[in-house]
Design a protein around this motif. Sequence first.
Motif, PDB file in Angstrom:
ATOM      1  N   VAL A  25      22.674  45.803  48.412  1.00  0.00           N
ATOM      2  CA  VAL A  25      24.139  45.902  48.413  1.00  0.00           C
ATOM      3  C   VAL A  25      24.734  44.738  49.211  1.00  0.00           C
ATOM      4  CG1 VAL A  25      26.114  47.285  49.183  1.00  0.00           C
ATOM      5  CG2 VAL A  25      24.163  48.398  48.059  1.00  0.00           C
ATOM      6  N   GLU A  26      24.200  44.492  50.397  1.00  0.00           N
ATOM      7  CA  GLU A  26      24.692  43.394  51.229  1.00  0.00           C
ATOM      8  C   GLU A  26      24.499  42.050  50.536  1.00  0.00           C
ATOM      9  OE1 GLU A  26      24.055  41.585  55.768  1.00  0.00           O
ATOM     10  OE2 GLU A  26      22.852  43.292  55.055  1.00  0.00           O
ATOM     11  N   TYR A  27      23.433  41.872  49.795  1.00  0.00           N
ATOM     12  CA  TYR A  27      23.139  40.624  49.088  1.00  0.00           C
ATOM     13  C   TYR A  27      24.208  40.316  48.049  1.00  0.00           C
ATOM     14  CZ  TYR A  27      20.448  37.134  46.485  1.00  0.00           C
ATOM     15  OH  TYR A  27      20.042  35.981  45.853  1.00  0.00           O
ATOM     16  N   GLU A  28      24.667  41.327  47.299  1.00  0.00           N
ATOM     17  CA  GLU A  28      25.697  41.126  46.287  1.00  0.00           C
ATOM     18  C   GLU A  28      27.020  40.730  46.923  1.00  0.00           C
ATOM     19  OE1 GLU A  28      25.466  40.995  43.025  1.00  0.00           O
ATOM     20  OE2 GLU A  28      23.290  41.291  43.182  1.00  0.00           O
ATOM     21  N   THR A  29      27.364  41.330  48.084  1.00  0.00           N
ATOM     22  CA  THR A  29      28.614  40.997  48.768  1.00  0.00           C
ATOM     23  C   THR A  29      28.612  39.532  49.215  1.00  0.00           C
ATOM     24  OG1 THR A  29      28.805  43.289  49.546  1.00  0.00           O
ATOM     25  CG2 THR A  29      30.135  41.624  50.682  1.00  0.00           C
ATOM     26  N   ILE A  30      27.539  39.097  49.847  1.00  0.00           N
ATOM     27  CA  ILE A  30      27.442  37.709  50.318  1.00  0.00           C
ATOM     28  C   ILE A  30      27.432  36.739  49.150  1.00  0.00           C
ATOM     29  CG2 ILE A  30      25.977  36.081  51.583  1.00  0.00           C
ATOM     30  CD1 ILE A  30      25.002  38.399  53.280  1.00  0.00           C
ATOM     31  N   LYS A  31      26.867  37.131  48.039  1.00  0.00           N
ATOM     32  CA  LYS A  31      26.807  36.271  46.860  1.00  0.00           C
ATOM     33  C   LYS A  31      28.201  35.969  46.335  1.00  0.00           C
ATOM     34  CE  LYS A  31      24.390  35.952  42.418  1.00  0.00           C
ATOM     35  NZ  LYS A  31      23.492  36.661  41.470  1.00  0.00           N
ATOM     36  N   GLN A  32      29.113  36.980  46.290  1.00  0.00           N
ATOM     37  CA  GLN A  32      30.494  36.773  45.862  1.00  0.00           C
ATOM     38  C   GLN A  32      31.246  35.869  46.843  1.00  0.00           C
ATOM     39  OE1 GLN A  32      31.920  37.650  42.998  1.00  0.00           O
ATOM     40  NE2 GLN A  32      29.964  38.553  42.315  1.00  0.00           N
ATOM     41  N   GLU A  33      31.004  36.069  48.144  1.00  0.00           N
ATOM     42  CA  GLU A  33      31.643  35.232  49.161  1.00  0.00           C
ATOM     43  C   GLU A  33      31.203  33.777  49.016  1.00  0.00           C
ATOM     44  OE1 GLU A  33      31.809  34.878  54.063  1.00  0.00           O
ATOM     45  OE2 GLU A  33      30.819  36.585  53.094  1.00  0.00           O
ATOM     46  N   LEU A  34      29.968  33.577  48.659  1.00  0.00           N
ATOM     47  CA  LEU A  34      29.445  32.219  48.501  1.00  0.00           C
ATOM     48  C   LEU A  34      30.102  31.501  47.330  1.00  0.00           C
ATOM     49  CD1 LEU A  34      27.281  30.320  49.710  1.00  0.00           C
ATOM     50  CD2 LEU A  34      25.714  31.150  47.954  1.00  0.00           C
TER      51      LEU A  34
END
Length: 662
Positions: free
Chosen positions: A228-237
């Motif tokens: 879940v955390e990985y998907e959030t950071i991916k959008q921010e990137l």
Amino acid sequence: MIFLELILQNFGPYAGKQVINLAPIKDEEHRPIILLGGMNGGGKTTLMDAIRLALYGQRAQCSTRGNLSYPDFLTQCVNNKTDPFDKTRIELLFEHIEDDRPVRYRIVRVWDKNPKEGKDTLGILGDDDTWPVDSLANIWDDYIENLLPLGISNLFLFDGEQVKELAEQDTPPPIVIEAIRGLLGLELADKLAGDLDFIVNRKRRELANTKDLEQLEIIEQRLQQQQVEYETIKQELVTLKSQLDDLEIKQQEALDRFMSEGGKIAAERNQLERIKKEKIAAAEKVRDSMCELAADVLPLALIPNLLSQVQAQGEKEFRSQQIQLAKDVLIERDQRLINWLNQLAMPGEQVDKIELFLAEDVENLYTGYAQGEPPWLLADEESLSQLDNAQYHLKTLLKSLKQQLDILQNTEEEIITLERQVQTAAEPEAYKQLQEAVKLAQKQVAEAKGNYETTQYRLTTLGNTIEQTKKELKEYTDKNLDYKNREHLIDSVLKVQETLKIFREKLTLRKLNKLEEEVKNCFLYLLHKSDLVHRIAIDTETFSLSLYDLKGQPVPKHRLSAGEKQLLAIAFLWGLAKVSGHRLPVAIDTPLGRLDSSHRNNLVERYFPAASHQVILLSTDTEIGKSEVEILRENEAIAREYLLEYDSTTRHTTIKPGYFWD
């Protein structure tokens, strides 16, 4: 493989350029022996070192290198009288069969007295000696290993000291053992055994470092949170990457304006000014140096024709003086002769005729060399010598002056280029505005890039963490299977090592059996005494030789004479060369050593003509003497003969056709 030509230039005692034709052909007939004679210290070993150096370069096992580094060894090889501007050069032309046709390559190694970058320059020339084969020069070490491997080269390029050492020791010296191991192919088996040991040790460490497994429920829950955390950071990137792209476009626009309006050159103004001052100072220094040259004999270069005329006049007057002195001496001698004839009471008429003949003879001799005009230069021999030295020195100064002038012209062109760059620089005020715009854009890009890279690092780290968590899940179910696989791999490797050990032993025995037979046959052929030895055995570990008679009883090595021991050592090297399967030239330095006349004749008649298709012998006058060379000539075994003449006053060696006895 056949060596066709060796060229030495300023190498060791060989000053200037020396050429040796090594082709084993005479009168269109093949004759294997190339005979080079020279006294001790005259350069025989240097020729052998030159062949090794040409073939192997930095890897060459030369006799005079010792513990020297390669650059120091190259410097040591330069002839002591070589001009600092001259090169030292070795060329070796050889021929071998490649793709079922004969090809020729010329190995060229060149270096200065103080080699640049600590090495020589290698060039490989093709069939016509004009075009370089750059691709071959780049892989030369690998190429020559296929033709004449370094490990077995000492079986074909050896000297009398090597034979002497091999004859006196019960166990072969390390250099021969290395050649035997390379010949038998044991190096590959040893390398494979070492690689297997490395694999076993690594797998054992993996078994020892296996961690305890955690509970499956905890691992799965942690994995879900991480995804879940990985998907959030991916959008921010994605958002940060878009912002960074926009700022980089603005930065590039600012940089383009800065460059187009001379901002970069303005930023470098101070540096350009500093470099310009340094170049001006360097130019002045060169001009001062040229003035110093002009203060010597350089002005005489303005009157070269007058100098030549003066020198010619001086030599003419000096020769006339010598003729006049000779005339006076002859007149005095003739007068003593006439006085003596008068004392003998010869008839006066005959004495008068003799006196008239002598006077006319002297006058005719003098008239042929008499000077047409009176001398006016009146230069002595020392003055003429000084004039000759001044002309030689003048040539050196002119060469140096040209070099200084080239440097000055290049420096002045650089100064003009720097002045143009300074003139195109932007004004300080405009430059400041451009610089501020660039700095602002760079700052914004740096901040955005920092945020992007930090977020990207977080994403990568989290991705690695997820992969690690997935690996833990897999290990939970696969641990027992992996454990058994590793144990099985270790057991299999141990079995392979045992098989490899047996293979190595059988390989050694099979090849040593062939080598034993060859050495025995060569020894009996050289010895010409068939009842001394019936069998020769070679130890599989130390490679030492054991001799047995017809009854199977050992023949102690100390029972052999010194000459028989040397013949055994030569037979050992000869047998190794035969078993190697390489058809290569043989070069032998000081070949006969302490052999008596009978053993010496056996070696001359039986070994030298049959050792190889090309045999290069480097001998003193006491080794291959008058009788031995006559035997080789009568048997039509010699293709070419050379004599290495060493001049102790100049410490130089000159290579001339012929031998000690022609």
